[in-house]
Enzyme design. Structure first.
Site, PDB file in Angstrom:
ATOM      1  N   HIS A   1       0.839  -1.207   0.000  1.00  0.00           N
ATOM      2  CA  HIS A   1       0.000   0.000   0.000  1.00  0.00           C
ATOM      3  C   HIS A   1       0.874   1.257   0.000  1.00  0.00           C
ATOM      4  O   HIS A   1       0.608   2.209  -0.750  1.00  0.00           O
ATOM      5  CB  HIS A   1      -0.912  -0.004   1.231  1.00  0.00           C
ATOM      6  CG  HIS A   1      -1.742   1.226   1.373  1.00  0.00           C
ATOM      7  ND1 HIS A   1      -2.985   1.379   0.778  1.00  0.00           N
ATOM      8  CD2 HIS A   1      -1.515   2.399   2.032  1.00  0.00           C
ATOM      9  CE1 HIS A   1      -3.480   2.561   1.067  1.00  0.00           C
ATOM     10  NE2 HIS A   1      -2.600   3.206   1.828  1.00  0.00           N
ATOM     11  N   GLU A   2       1.911   1.254   0.814  1.00  0.00           N
ATOM     12  CA  GLU A   2       2.804   2.416   0.868  1.00  0.00           C
ATOM     13  C   GLU A   2       3.590   2.567  -0.426  1.00  0.00           C
ATOM     14  O   GLU A   2       3.879   3.685  -0.857  1.00  0.00           O
ATOM     15  CB  GLU A   2       3.737   2.304   2.072  1.00  0.00           C
ATOM     16  CG  GLU A   2       3.030   2.293   3.425  1.00  0.00           C
ATOM     17  CD  GLU A   2       2.040   3.435   3.586  1.00  0.00           C
ATOM     18  OE1 GLU A   2       2.294   4.532   3.062  1.00  0.00           O
ATOM     19  OE2 GLU A   2       1.002   3.230   4.246  1.00  0.00           O
TER      20      GLU A   2
ATOM     21  N   HIS B   1       1.569   4.516  -2.768  1.00  0.00           N
ATOM     22  CA  HIS B   1       1.678   5.966  -2.599  1.00  0.00           C
ATOM     23  C   HIS B   1       2.939   6.498  -3.293  1.00  0.00           C
ATOM     24  O   HIS B   1       2.920   7.589  -3.880  1.00  0.00           O
ATOM     25  CB  HIS B   1       1.720   6.323  -1.113  1.00  0.00           C
ATOM     26  CG  HIS B   1       0.396   6.254  -0.430  1.00  0.00           C
ATOM     27  ND1 HIS B   1      -0.734   6.859  -0.947  1.00  0.00           N
ATOM     28  CD2 HIS B   1       0.006   5.650   0.722  1.00  0.00           C
ATOM     29  CE1 HIS B   1      -1.759   6.641  -0.141  1.00  0.00           C
ATOM     30  NE2 HIS B   1      -1.339   5.905   0.880  1.00  0.00           N
TER      31      HIS B   1
ATOM     32  N   HIS C   1       3.044   9.285  -6.340  1.00  0.00           N
ATOM     33  CA  HIS C   1       3.889  10.480  -6.328  1.00  0.00           C
ATOM     34  C   HIS C   1       4.751  10.545  -7.575  1.00  0.00           C
ATOM     35  O   HIS C   1       4.904  11.602  -8.189  1.00  0.00           O
ATOM     36  CB  HIS C   1       4.764  10.477  -5.072  1.00  0.00           C
ATOM     37  CG  HIS C   1       5.637  11.682  -4.949  1.00  0.00           C
ATOM     38  ND1 HIS C   1       7.014  11.623  -5.082  1.00  0.00           N
ATOM     39  CD2 HIS C   1       5.349  12.996  -4.716  1.00  0.00           C
ATOM     40  CE1 HIS C   1       7.520  12.838  -4.945  1.00  0.00           C
ATOM     41  NE2 HIS C   1       6.534  13.679  -4.719  1.00  0.00           N
TER      42      HIS C   1
END
Length: 230
Positions: free
Chosen positions: A102-103, A106, A110
């Protein structure tokens, strides 16, 4: 008028949001704890999964570090660091690899310039200021009738904070969708393990839904109190 800010009949507006928040908190805690105990068959740790996925996306410059705390995992876009809690970093459970992926989602957002994330990052400074400063303006407006216009300023600032929460939803759901795809495509989890991964990620997403609902409910309540005062 001052006590009305804390408790009056408009508190009923907050009750559904409060119940949803409690439910969401319990859901994420239970699912994370449960699947933190279920090891994946591939036995990759969260850090290994994150490193492989980042390299695969040509994001090898992003480093991975352990961060203190429980469920404190996050991606730092300024320093390009993926920070994982110890249980996620070193764990090889379904919960560990799901949160790590999940991270990574992110980080990919970005890198790709995902629009909702870009918008959220731009309004973050105002939203951060507004979430705390709003109450100062609202309290002053209620305490000093001659400065009643400050209530509107406070509500406006609080509205920006609520907007931030609304924009956060697509950002979080998109990161979770990316995580599920990445885990499946790279065969980090089996078909049966995907059920658990979805439960972990969906429960986490529900906390953001609850936060948004609470923010909207509080905003409605503030508007009702303001209008009644007038």
């Amino acid at each position: 008028m001052y006590p009305y800010i804390f408790f009056d009949q408009t508190m009923i507006v907050l009750i559904p949001a409060i119940l949803l928040t409690l439910y969401a908190q319990g859901k994420v805690k239970n699912n994370f704890s449960k699947y933190l105990q279920v090891q994946t068959r591939k036995n990759y740790t969260g850090a290994q999964v994150a490193r492989i996925l980042l390299n695969e996306q040509n994001l090898s410059e992003i480093s991975i570090e352990i961060t203190p705390g429980h469920m404190s995992d996050h991606y730092d876009p300024v320093n390009k660091i993926l920070r994982l809690s110890k249980e996620v970093y070193a764990g090889s459970s379904i919960a560990s690899v799901s949160v790590a992926a999940h991270e990574v989602g992110h980080a990919i957002q970005h890198d790709k310039g995902y629009v909702p994330l870009e918008i959220r990052n731009k309004i973050f400074p105002i939203a951060s200021f507004g979430s705390s400063a709003a109450w100062f303006f609202i309290f002053v407006g209620f305490l000093i009738p001659a400065l009643g216009g400050m209530i509107d300023i406070g509500i406006l600032l609080f509205s920006v904070a609520v907007l931030f929460q609304i924009i956060t939803l697509p950002v979080e759901f998109n990161a979770s969708n990316r995580a599920m795809s990445l885990l499946a495509e790279n065969d980090f989890i089996t078909v049966n393990e995907r059920v658990g991964a979805k439960k972990v990620l969906n429960a986490a997403a529900l906390t953001y839904v609850a936060a948004m609902a609470a923010g909207i409910a509080q905003l409605i309540r503030l508007i009702l109190i303001r209008d009644r005062r007038r």
